[in-house]
Design an enzyme around this catalytic site. Structure first.
Site, short mmCIF file in Angstrom:
data_model
loop_
_atom_site.label_atom_id
_atom_site.label_comp_id
_atom_site.label_asym_id
_atom_site.label_seq_id
_atom_site.Cartn_x
_atom_site.Cartn_y
_atom_site.Cartn_z
N PRO A 10 0.80 -1.23 0.00
CA PRO A 10 0.00 0.00 0.00
C PRO A 10 0.83 1.27 0.00
CG PRO A 10 -0.08 -1.08 2.14
CD PRO A 10 0.59 -2.04 1.20
N ASN A 11 0.32 2.24 -0.74
CA ASN A 11 0.85 3.61 -0.84
C ASN A 11 2.14 3.72 -1.65
OD1 ASN A 11 -1.19 5.03 0.66
ND2 ASN A 11 -0.40 4.03 2.50
N ARG A 18 5.09 12.10 -3.32
CA ARG A 18 4.93 12.61 -1.95
C ARG A 18 6.14 12.17 -1.12
NH1 ARG A 18 0.81 14.30 -3.86
NH2 ARG A 18 -1.38 14.04 -3.32
N TYR A 23 11.41 8.65 1.06
CA TYR A 23 11.45 7.49 0.16
C TYR A 23 12.15 7.75 -1.17
CZ TYR A 23 8.03 5.74 3.48
OH TYR A 23 7.40 5.32 4.63
N ASN A 74 7.62 -5.91 -0.91
CA ASN A 74 7.61 -4.80 0.04
C ASN A 74 6.16 -4.67 0.51
OD1 ASN A 74 7.59 -2.47 1.51
ND2 ASN A 74 8.72 -1.25 0.00
N ALA A 77 3.10 -0.80 4.92
CA ALA A 77 2.68 -0.78 6.33
C ALA A 77 2.06 -2.10 6.77
CB ALA A 77 1.70 0.37 6.55
N HIS A 80 3.78 -4.47 9.29
CA HIS A 80 3.70 -4.33 10.75
C HIS A 80 2.36 -4.74 11.32
CE1 HIS A 80 7.15 -2.05 9.53
NE2 HIS A 80 6.42 -1.14 8.93
N ASP A 87 0.74 -15.44 6.63
CA ASP A 87 0.20 -16.80 6.42
C ASP A 87 0.25 -17.19 4.95
OD1 ASP A 87 -0.32 -17.12 9.10
OD2 ASP A 87 -2.49 -16.85 8.95
N GLU A 98 12.01 -10.02 1.73
CA GLU A 98 11.28 -8.83 2.19
C GLU A 98 12.17 -7.60 1.96
OE1 GLU A 98 10.51 -9.02 6.38
OE2 GLU A 98 9.73 -6.97 6.48
N HIS A 100 12.50 -3.20 2.11
CA HIS A 100 12.00 -1.89 2.51
C HIS A 100 12.97 -0.84 2.02
CE1 HIS A 100 8.89 -3.60 4.95
NE2 HIS A 100 9.79 -4.46 5.43
N SER A 102 13.19 2.32 3.17
CA SER A 102 13.74 3.03 4.32
C SER A 102 14.30 2.01 5.31
CB SER A 102 12.66 3.87 4.99
OG SER A 102 11.63 3.04 5.50
N ARG A 107 13.44 4.11 12.42
CA ARG A 107 12.21 4.90 12.41
C ARG A 107 11.37 4.61 13.68
NH1 ARG A 107 9.50 4.67 6.67
NH2 ARG A 107 8.42 6.46 7.60
N ARG A 111 7.46 0.44 13.57
CA ARG A 111 7.99 -0.13 12.31
C ARG A 111 9.08 -1.17 12.55
NH1 ARG A 111 5.69 3.34 8.40
NH2 ARG A 111 5.50 5.46 9.20
O1 CA2 Z 1 10.50 1.61 3.74
C1 CA2 Z 1 9.61 0.96 3.15
O2 CA2 Z 1 9.75 0.49 2.03
C2 CA2 Z 1 8.24 0.78 3.86
O3 CA2 Z 1 7.77 -0.52 3.53
C3 CA2 Z 1 7.34 1.84 3.29
C4 CA2 Z 1 5.98 1.86 3.95
C5 CA2 Z 1 6.11 1.93 5.47
O4 CA2 Z 1 4.83 1.85 6.07
C6 CA2 Z 1 6.99 0.82 6.00
O5 CA2 Z 1 7.10 0.99 7.40
C7 CA2 Z 1 8.36 0.89 5.36
C8 CA2 Z 1 5.18 3.09 3.49
C9 CA2 Z 1 5.04 3.21 2.03
C10 CA2 Z 1 4.38 4.53 1.78
O6 CA2 Z 1 4.95 5.10 0.65
C11 CA2 Z 1 4.75 6.41 0.45
C12 CA2 Z 1 5.36 6.96 -0.64
C13 CA2 Z 1 5.22 8.30 -0.88
C14 CA2 Z 1 4.44 9.07 -0.05
C15 CA2 Z 1 3.82 8.51 1.04
C16 CA2 Z 1 3.97 7.17 1.28
#
Ligand code: CA2
Length: 148
Positions: A10-11, A18, A23, A74, A77, A80, A87, A98, A100, A102, A107, A111
């Protein structure tokens, strides 16, 4: 040829649009192009998907069983929060890496825990787009090792 399902959670479709300070400036499309470039050099077949929906991600994990040798994921969120994604990874028994972008361990404390980590081969965190590229190499080596 090693076949790898790359699954973005997601996201991640917002990458580059953003929060570039967290990121990076690359869009998801540009990250996918970097992976496809590496795939050509490394003789990998990639099928790349992104979803904001937990169930759709689970479907992608299950679908990988039909064709893939490994998964690079990846989970965003859901890393977590999602016992269901964990599963699914356990159920398909495909070697999974896996990733990530960041360094989640630098953080917020929420996380630091991953439901997925105990059921994957390994984790690549903190290297931006290179986390994905390193994840692909790790998945390829794991499959080659299993074939020996
Ligand atoms: O560091 C990563 O790849 C994460 O999987 C990114 C997730 C975060 O919840 C994990 O803790 C670590 C968030 C992805 C959201 O991506 C965005 C990109 C641009 C703007 C806002 C969010």
């Amino acid at each position: 040829m090693v076949r790898i399902a790359v699954i973005h959670g997601p996201n991640l479709n917002l990458l580059g649009l953003r929060e570039p300070e967290v990121y990076g400036a690359l869009t998801l499309e540009q990250i996918n192009e970097r992976m496809l470039d590496l795939a050509r050099k490394e003789n990998l077949e990639l099928r790349i998907s992104q979803s904001n929906m937990e169930g759709t991600i689970i479907d992608s994990i299950q679908d990988a069983l039909e064709w893939a040798d490994a998964i690079v994921i990846n989970p965003g969120a859901y890393t977590h929060t999602s016992v269901a994604i964990r599963d699914a990874i356990t159920a398909v028994r495909l070697p999974t890496v896996e990733v990530h972008m960041s360094n989640v361990h630098r953080r917020e404390p929420f996380r630091h825990h991953s439901y997925v980590s105990p059921v994957v081969v390994g984790q690549v965190v903190g290297f931006g787009v290179d986390s994905y590229l390193l994840g692909l190499i790790a998945a390829k080596r794991t499959v080659e090792e299993m074939r020996r």
